[in-house]
Design an enzyme around this catalytic site. Structure first.
Site, PDB file in Angstrom:
ATOM      1  N   ASN A  75       7.419  -5.350   0.387  1.00 22.76           N
ATOM      2  CA  ASN A  75       7.144  -4.910  -0.984  1.00 22.76           C
ATOM      3  C   ASN A  75       7.416  -3.418  -1.016  1.00 22.76           C
ATOM      4  O   ASN A  75       6.639  -2.628  -0.495  1.00 22.76           O
ATOM      5  CB  ASN A  75       5.674  -5.223  -1.330  1.00 22.76           C
ATOM      6  CG  ASN A  75       5.274  -4.648  -2.689  1.00 22.76           C
ATOM      7  OD1 ASN A  75       6.123  -4.165  -3.435  1.00 22.76           O
ATOM      8  ND2 ASN A  75       3.988  -4.700  -2.989  1.00 22.76           N
ATOM      9  N   TRP A  76       8.538  -3.068  -1.622  1.00 22.01           N
ATOM     10  CA  TRP A  76       8.943  -1.662  -1.623  1.00 22.01           C
ATOM     11  C   TRP A  76       8.162  -0.826  -2.628  1.00 22.01           C
ATOM     12  O   TRP A  76       8.308   0.384  -2.652  1.00 22.01           O
ATOM     13  CB  TRP A  76      10.451  -1.560  -1.911  1.00 22.01           C
ATOM     14  CG  TRP A  76      11.316  -1.843  -0.721  1.00 22.01           C
ATOM     15  CD1 TRP A  76      10.909  -2.083   0.561  1.00 22.01           C
ATOM     16  CD2 TRP A  76      12.752  -1.892  -0.701  1.00 22.01           C
ATOM     17  NE1 TRP A  76      11.986  -2.271   1.376  1.00 22.01           N
ATOM     18  CE2 TRP A  76      13.144  -2.162   0.624  1.00 22.01           C
ATOM     19  CE3 TRP A  76      13.743  -1.729  -1.667  1.00 22.01           C
ATOM     20  CZ2 TRP A  76      14.472  -2.269   1.005  1.00 22.01           C
ATOM     21  CZ3 TRP A  76      15.072  -1.842  -1.295  1.00 22.01           C
ATOM     22  CH2 TRP A  76      15.432  -2.110   0.024  1.00 22.01           C
ATOM     23  N   LYS A  77       7.401  -1.483  -3.490  1.00 21.39           N
ATOM     24  CA  LYS A  77       6.647  -0.771  -4.536  1.00 21.39           C
ATOM     25  C   LYS A  77       7.593   0.157  -5.305  1.00 21.39           C
ATOM     26  O   LYS A  77       8.746  -0.203  -5.499  1.00 21.39           O
ATOM     27  CB  LYS A  77       5.446  -0.045  -3.912  1.00 21.39           C
ATOM     28  CG  LYS A  77       4.617  -1.011  -3.042  1.00 21.39           C
ATOM     29  CD  LYS A  77       3.267  -0.511  -2.660  1.00 21.39           C
ATOM     30  CE  LYS A  77       2.539  -1.582  -1.846  1.00 21.39           C
ATOM     31  NZ  LYS A  77       1.181  -1.220  -1.478  1.00 21.39           N
ATOM     32  N   HIS A  83      -0.259  -8.688  -7.653  1.00 16.68           N
ATOM     33  CA  HIS A  83      -0.568  -7.701  -6.614  1.00 16.68           C
ATOM     34  C   HIS A  83      -1.800  -6.903  -7.050  1.00 16.68           C
ATOM     35  O   HIS A  83      -1.992  -6.650  -8.230  1.00 16.68           O
ATOM     36  CB  HIS A  83       0.632  -6.772  -6.398  1.00 16.68           C
ATOM     37  CG  HIS A  83       0.467  -5.900  -5.191  1.00 16.68           C
ATOM     38  ND1 HIS A  83      -0.276  -4.743  -5.210  1.00 16.68           N
ATOM     39  CD2 HIS A  83       0.915  -6.045  -3.918  1.00 16.68           C
ATOM     40  CE1 HIS A  83      -0.266  -4.217  -3.992  1.00 16.68           C
ATOM     41  NE2 HIS A  83       0.454  -4.986  -3.193  1.00 16.68           N
ATOM     42  N   GLU A 119      -2.419  -3.880  -7.010  1.00 18.02           N
ATOM     43  CA  GLU A 119      -2.097  -2.685  -7.805  1.00 18.02           C
ATOM     44  C   GLU A 119      -1.854  -3.059  -9.259  1.00 18.02           C
ATOM     45  O   GLU A 119      -2.186  -2.306 -10.176  1.00 18.02           O
ATOM     46  CB  GLU A 119      -0.887  -1.961  -7.179  1.00 18.02           C
ATOM     47  CG  GLU A 119      -1.285  -1.247  -5.887  1.00 18.02           C
ATOM     48  CD  GLU A 119      -0.192  -1.099  -4.852  1.00 18.02           C
ATOM     49  OE1 GLU A 119       0.998  -1.261  -5.183  1.00 18.02           O
ATOM     50  OE2 GLU A 119      -0.536  -0.832  -3.680  1.00 18.02           O
ATOM     51  N   GLU A 164      -4.293 -10.198   0.678  1.00 15.74           N
ATOM     52  CA  GLU A 164      -4.225  -8.753   0.894  1.00 15.74           C
ATOM     53  C   GLU A 164      -5.578  -8.121   0.574  1.00 15.74           C
ATOM     54  O   GLU A 164      -5.868  -7.836  -0.595  1.00 15.74           O
ATOM     55  CB  GLU A 164      -3.156  -8.129  -0.012  1.00 15.74           C
ATOM     56  CG  GLU A 164      -1.753  -8.613   0.242  1.00 15.74           C
ATOM     57  CD  GLU A 164      -0.718  -7.573  -0.171  1.00 15.74           C
ATOM     58  OE1 GLU A 164       0.147  -7.272   0.659  1.00 15.74           O
ATOM     59  OE2 GLU A 164      -0.780  -7.057  -1.297  1.00 15.74           O
ATOM     60  N   GLY A 166      -2.294   0.267   2.417  1.00 16.27           N
ATOM     61  CA  GLY A 166      -1.882   1.665   2.425  1.00 16.27           C
ATOM     62  C   GLY A 166      -2.897   2.598   3.067  1.00 16.27           C
ATOM     63  O   GLY A 166      -2.796   3.815   2.956  1.00 16.27           O
ATOM     64  N   SER A 204      -1.359  -2.885   5.689  1.00 15.46           N
ATOM     65  CA  SER A 204      -1.086  -2.077   6.887  1.00 15.46           C
ATOM     66  C   SER A 204      -0.489  -2.885   8.044  1.00 15.46           C
ATOM     67  O   SER A 204      -0.814  -2.642   9.211  1.00 15.46           O
ATOM     68  CB  SER A 204      -2.350  -1.333   7.341  1.00 15.46           C
ATOM     69  OG  SER A 204      -2.796  -0.471   6.316  1.00 15.46           O
ATOM     70  N   GLY A 262       4.072  -3.458   3.010  1.00 16.40           N
ATOM     71  CA  GLY A 262       4.352  -2.348   2.102  1.00 16.40           C
ATOM     72  C   GLY A 262       5.079  -1.230   2.826  1.00 16.40           C
ATOM     73  O   GLY A 262       6.278  -1.318   3.100  1.00 16.40           O
ATOM     74  N   GLY A 263       4.346  -0.182   3.173  1.00 16.02           N
ATOM     75  CA  GLY A 263       4.923   1.031   3.768  1.00 16.02           C
ATOM     76  C   GLY A 263       5.929   0.783   4.881  1.00 16.02           C
ATOM     77  O   GLY A 263       7.015   1.378   4.878  1.00 16.02           O
TER      78      GLY A 263
HETATM   79  P1  13P Z   1       0.881  -1.527   3.152  1.00 17.93           P
HETATM   80  O1  13P Z   1       1.636  -2.380   4.119  1.00 17.93           O
HETATM   81  O2  13P Z   1       1.547  -0.210   2.859  1.00 17.93           O
HETATM   82  O3  13P Z   1      -0.570  -1.384   3.517  1.00 17.93           O
HETATM   83  O4  13P Z   1       0.906  -2.312   1.733  1.00 17.93           O
HETATM   84  C1  13P Z   1       0.528  -3.631   1.690  1.00 17.93           C
HETATM   85  C2  13P Z   1       0.903  -4.179   0.366  1.00 17.93           C
HETATM   86  O5  13P Z   1       0.346  -3.834  -0.651  1.00 17.93           O
HETATM   87  C3  13P Z   1       2.019  -5.147   0.315  1.00 17.93           C
HETATM   88  O6  13P Z   1       2.085  -5.772  -0.910  1.00 17.93           O
END
Ligand code: 13P
Length: 247
Positions: free
Chosen positions: A9-11, A93, A95, A165, A171, A211, A232-233
């Site tokens: 997930n590149w956000k 998600h 967010e 999640e 994050g 993470s 994510g990251g």
């Molecule tokens: P991180 O891997 O950066 O913690 O993010 C997880 C996430 O929200 C994937 O959708």
């Protein structure tokens, strides 16, 4: 046997040239992996990424609206996603739920719309730190799953990918331990068993997200109910993401 699915997930990161370069490099590094590999990229890059026609790396969106078209300023429809070759879409998600106020009812409409358009929904559920401390995790996640799957026919249910999640692990660098992740994911499968019976529940893939890094993926994937990761990251760097795919 459930095919493992590792999704990035590149956000809200990466311009078009950056996205194209990252997907090309990723493809080279994961070509012979046994896992299904998905990159959920920003809307502005989706058309270019699917036009690359990569054999291994599949393209997903990070959100969509449920209607096909209409006066919904700023929204993108399932039809628009399939039109440019997108095959997956992240729904609900944390967010989106926390920053943009998405409710379980809206999440349910989006899940059903994705399935109607033959998009694979990656449905996110998970608790806040406060809810975990209050001992509400299982009840909360059970409710999120029941509402999200409401009206989803048994034949369609195995298409849905669930991503557990925990919000406190996103994050933050703080991963749930593999045991914590497995515990909640096993309860998600128990809820799905109540809804659809064992055979269908056993076919549904459930990812862990929060993470995930090259250093912790193997331990997570060793758990019987964990079928993949939503990253994510660490998905932003092709080398790191490829190392996760090749856990
Ligand atoms: P991180 O891997 O950066 O913690 O993010 C997880 C996430 O929200 C994937 O959708």
């Amino acid at each position: 046997m459930r095919t493992p699915i590792i999704a990035g997930n590149w956000k809200m990161y990466k311009t078009m040239p950056e996205a194209v370069e990252a997907c090309r490099r990723l493809e080279e590094m994961v070509e012979d992996s046994a896992a299904e590999v998905v990159v959920c990229a920003p809307f502005t890059t989706l058309s270019a990424l699917s036009a690359l026609g990569l054999a291994k790396v599949k393209i997903g969106a990070q959100n969509m609206y449920f209607a096909e078209e209409g006066a919904f300023t700023g929204e993108v429809s399932p039809l628009m996603l399939t039109d440019v070759g997108v095959q997956y879409v992240i729904i609900g998600h944390s967010e989106r739920r926390e920053i943009f106020g998405e409710t379980d009812e809206l999440v349910n409409k989006k899940v059903r719309a994705a399935l109607e358009h033959e998009l694979t929904p990656i449905l996110c559920v998970g608790e806040t730190l406060e809810q975990r401390k209050d001992g509400q995790t299982e009840t909360l996640v059970d409710g999120q799953i029941r509402l999200a799957f409401s009206g989803v026919a048994p034949e369609a249910a195995p298409t849905v990918v669930v991503a557990y999640e925990p919000i406190w692990a996103i994050g933050t660098g703080e991963t749930a331990t593999a045991e914590q992740a497995e515990e909640v994911i096993a309860t998600i499968r128990a809820t799905l068993t109540q809804l659809y019976g064992a055979e269908i529940a056993e076919a549904i893939r459930i990812q862990y997200g929060g993470s995930v890094k090259p250093a912790n993926i193997s331990e997570l994937m060793a758990k019987p109910n964990i079928d993949g990761a939503l990253v994510g990251g660490a998905s932003l760097k092709p080398e790191d993401f490829a190392a996760i795919v090749r856990y």
